[in-house]
Design a protein around this motif. Sequence first.
Motif, PDB file in Angstrom:
ATOM      1  N   ALA A  26       0.298  -0.599   0.084  1.00 34.42           N
ATOM      2  CA  ALA A  26       0.491  -0.110   0.360  1.00 34.42           C
ATOM      3  C   ALA A  26       1.046   1.447  -0.338  1.00 34.42           C
ATOM      4  O   ALA A  26       2.027   1.179   0.632  1.00 34.42           O
ATOM      5  CB  ALA A  26      -1.054  -0.344   1.154  1.00 34.42           C
ATOM      6  N   PRO A  27       0.372   2.301  -0.839  1.00 33.40           N
ATOM      7  CA  PRO A  27       1.519   3.775  -0.754  1.00 33.40           C
ATOM      8  C   PRO A  27       0.780   4.497   0.470  1.00 33.40           C
ATOM      9  O   PRO A  27       0.298   3.611   1.622  1.00 33.40           O
ATOM     10  CB  PRO A  27       0.586   4.444  -1.735  1.00 33.40           C
ATOM     11  CG  PRO A  27      -0.143   3.432  -2.257  1.00 33.40           C
ATOM     12  CD  PRO A  27      -0.791   2.422  -1.764  1.00 33.40           C
ATOM     13  N   PRO A  28       1.729   4.986   0.974  1.00 28.11           N
ATOM     14  CA  PRO A  28       1.689   5.238   2.828  1.00 28.11           C
ATOM     15  C   PRO A  28       0.533   6.240   2.710  1.00 28.11           C
ATOM     16  O   PRO A  28      -0.152   7.119   1.414  1.00 28.11           O
ATOM     17  CB  PRO A  28       2.846   6.715   2.487  1.00 28.11           C
ATOM     18  CG  PRO A  28       3.622   7.093   1.011  1.00 28.11           C
ATOM     19  CD  PRO A  28       3.262   5.622   0.447  1.00 28.11           C
ATOM     20  N   LYS A  29       0.050   6.330   3.867  1.00 27.82           N
ATOM     21  CA  LYS A  29      -1.205   7.588   4.076  1.00 27.82           C
ATOM     22  C   LYS A  29      -0.067   8.931   4.450  1.00 27.82           C
ATOM     23  O   LYS A  29      -0.850   8.688   6.036  1.00 27.82           O
ATOM     24  CB  LYS A  29      -2.238   6.486   5.069  1.00 27.82           C
ATOM     25  CG  LYS A  29      -3.170   7.800   5.134  1.00 27.82           C
ATOM     26  CD  LYS A  29      -3.971   6.777   6.112  1.00 27.82           C
ATOM     27  CE  LYS A  29      -5.838   7.405   6.476  1.00 27.82           C
ATOM     28  NZ  LYS A  29      -6.899   7.870   5.566  1.00 27.82           N
ATOM     29  N   MET A  36       7.288   2.255   3.082  1.00 27.07           N
ATOM     30  CA  MET A  36       6.489   1.758   1.501  1.00 27.07           C
ATOM     31  C   MET A  36       7.542   0.914   1.202  1.00 27.07           C
ATOM     32  O   MET A  36       7.621  -0.045   0.442  1.00 27.07           O
ATOM     33  CB  MET A  36       5.404   2.679   0.723  1.00 27.07           C
ATOM     34  CG  MET A  36       4.971   1.675  -0.423  1.00 27.07           C
ATOM     35  SD  MET A  36       4.902   2.990  -1.479  1.00 27.07           S
ATOM     36  CE  MET A  36       6.402   3.914  -2.563  1.00 27.07           C
ATOM     37  N   ASP A  54      -4.345   1.055  -5.438  1.00 26.55           N
ATOM     38  CA  ASP A  54      -5.479   2.544  -5.941  1.00 26.55           C
ATOM     39  C   ASP A  54      -6.779   3.095  -4.884  1.00 26.55           C
ATOM     40  O   ASP A  54      -7.476   2.735  -5.098  1.00 26.55           O
ATOM     41  CB  ASP A  54      -5.562   2.765  -7.364  1.00 26.55           C
ATOM     42  CG  ASP A  54      -5.831   4.638  -8.000  1.00 26.55           C
ATOM     43  OD1 ASP A  54      -5.797   5.424  -7.007  1.00 26.55           O
ATOM     44  OD2 ASP A  54      -6.840   4.809  -8.634  1.00 26.55           O
ATOM     45  N   GLY A  55      -6.440   3.286  -3.886  1.00 26.12           N
ATOM     46  CA  GLY A  55      -7.478   3.424  -2.823  1.00 26.12           C
ATOM     47  C   GLY A  55      -7.611   2.681  -2.740  1.00 26.12           C
ATOM     48  O   GLY A  55      -9.278   2.555  -2.421  1.00 26.12           O
ATOM     49  N   ARG A  61      -4.828   7.364   0.414  1.00 26.80           N
ATOM     50  CA  ARG A  61      -3.486   7.183   0.182  1.00 26.80           C
ATOM     51  C   ARG A  61      -2.904   7.820  -0.731  1.00 26.80           C
ATOM     52  O   ARG A  61      -3.955   8.431  -1.898  1.00 26.80           O
ATOM     53  CB  ARG A  61      -3.434   5.993   0.056  1.00 26.80           C
ATOM     54  CG  ARG A  61      -3.928   4.741   1.690  1.00 26.80           C
ATOM     55  CD  ARG A  61      -3.160   3.114   1.710  1.00 26.80           C
ATOM     56  NE  ARG A  61      -3.685   2.754   2.776  1.00 26.80           N
ATOM     57  CZ  ARG A  61      -2.746   2.240   3.857  1.00 26.80           C
ATOM     58  NH1 ARG A  61      -1.621   3.216   3.584  1.00 26.80           N
ATOM     59  NH2 ARG A  61      -3.414   2.227   5.241  1.00 26.80           N
ATOM     60  N   MET A  62      -1.831   8.137  -0.720  1.00 27.22           N
ATOM     61  CA  MET A  62      -0.808   8.825  -1.484  1.00 27.22           C
ATOM     62  C   MET A  62      -1.331   8.121  -3.021  1.00 27.22           C
ATOM     63  O   MET A  62      -1.473   7.143  -3.270  1.00 27.22           O
ATOM     64  CB  MET A  62       0.361   8.077  -1.429  1.00 27.22           C
ATOM     65  CG  MET A  62       1.650   8.990  -2.425  1.00 27.22           C
ATOM     66  SD  MET A  62       3.459   8.677  -2.479  1.00 27.22           S
ATOM     67  CE  MET A  62       3.742   9.901  -1.371  1.00 27.22           C
ATOM     68  N   SER A  64      -1.550   6.208  -6.051  1.00 27.70           N
ATOM     69  CA  SER A  64      -0.734   5.309  -6.947  1.00 27.70           C
ATOM     70  C   SER A  64       0.477   5.241  -7.516  1.00 27.70           C
ATOM     71  O   SER A  64       1.083   5.017  -7.823  1.00 27.70           O
ATOM     72  CB  SER A  64      -2.082   3.612  -7.434  1.00 27.70           C
ATOM     73  OG  SER A  64      -2.342   4.685  -8.508  1.00 27.70           O
ATOM     74  N   LYS A 283       0.498  -5.602   5.831  1.00 25.17           N
ATOM     75  CA  LYS A 283       0.793  -5.013   6.863  1.00 25.17           C
ATOM     76  C   LYS A 283       2.135  -5.415   7.211  1.00 25.17           C
ATOM     77  O   LYS A 283       2.191  -5.531   8.469  1.00 25.17           O
ATOM     78  CB  LYS A 283       0.327  -4.285   8.041  1.00 25.17           C
ATOM     79  CG  LYS A 283      -0.724  -2.842   8.334  1.00 25.17           C
ATOM     80  CD  LYS A 283      -1.133  -2.968   9.512  1.00 25.17           C
ATOM     81  CE  LYS A 283      -2.209  -1.672   8.674  1.00 25.17           C
ATOM     82  NZ  LYS A 283      -3.607  -1.654  10.270  1.00 25.17           N
TER      83      LYS A 283
END
Length: 315
Positions: A26-29, A36, A54-55, A61-62, A64, A283
């Motif tokens: 996952a991209p960073p929040k 990441m 992508d979301g 999130r950032m 994609s 995670k």
Amino acid sequence: MPDRPSFPSFRSAIQSGEFLITAEVAPPKGANPTHMLRMAHLLRGRVHGVNITDGSRAVLRMSSLAASVILLQNGIEPICQVACRDRNSIGLQADLMGAQALGVRNILALTGDPVKAGDHPDARGVFELESVRLLELISKLNAGCDWTDKPLPDGETDLLAGAAVDPQCGSWSGLQRRFDRKLAAGAQFFQSQLVSDFDRLEKFMTQIVAGSNKPVLAGVFLLKSAKNAQFINRCVPGVQIPDSIIERLDRAADPLQEGMTIAAEQIRLARQLCQGVHLMAVKREDLIPQILDLAGISLSEKPAPFEMQTTTPRR
């Protein structure tokens, strides 16, 4: 120019018929990509591509695309997920042309999760397109035309488009129809949702996929505990983790280690049925190399020490 991944490219691996391995990160929040990158770096040399969501679940999130470019700058081949929920056809085409220009070539075309499932339930979804029409859009861009069939004067794209598939879909005819439509729209590879019924996967491969000449990567999910498996059964439509697996996790002295063993067993099953696996270890992406070791998939390249590379804008 960004460094190129040292692992053989995902496209080349498809063409050569290799057993494909991808994993999801996952991209960073937020704006800091360090975590990441640390997770993705552990996968370097162990997977053919790292999916950047992508979301997913409609959680902010950032971008994609931005996250995929950061991976590319660090020598990691991304598979950039593109969902239709947040952008109209103009925005989708703009991002896809930008992906081409920035060196991101692998795209997973998705419809996107409903807005109300996420952390901005009052936001407005777009959904002008869905995944099949997004695949058709990518095919048009690759042919040098936009969505309205006007020529692209500054060059076509060369994007490798893939699609999601759910072999455990309740409607067999619906699954057949959806797969055929995505195939006709230009999908070059398929990544599946979490697979828990490998008999069903075998039936899907022999009765629907056979003859398509496109690789299917079976979704393998790291179950961390019996509670985690029960949560998935309650909250993920179409997925039913068998009682036998839940009982194994519940009895285990170390449920996480047992979950890794189960994931490795599923990878070995998938190797007999399809051309790859898509690994999801939410995670705990750091455990994916150990799972691959348990599955007997050897290390192809020892990662160098992690050192983040970024492009600094000129002032």
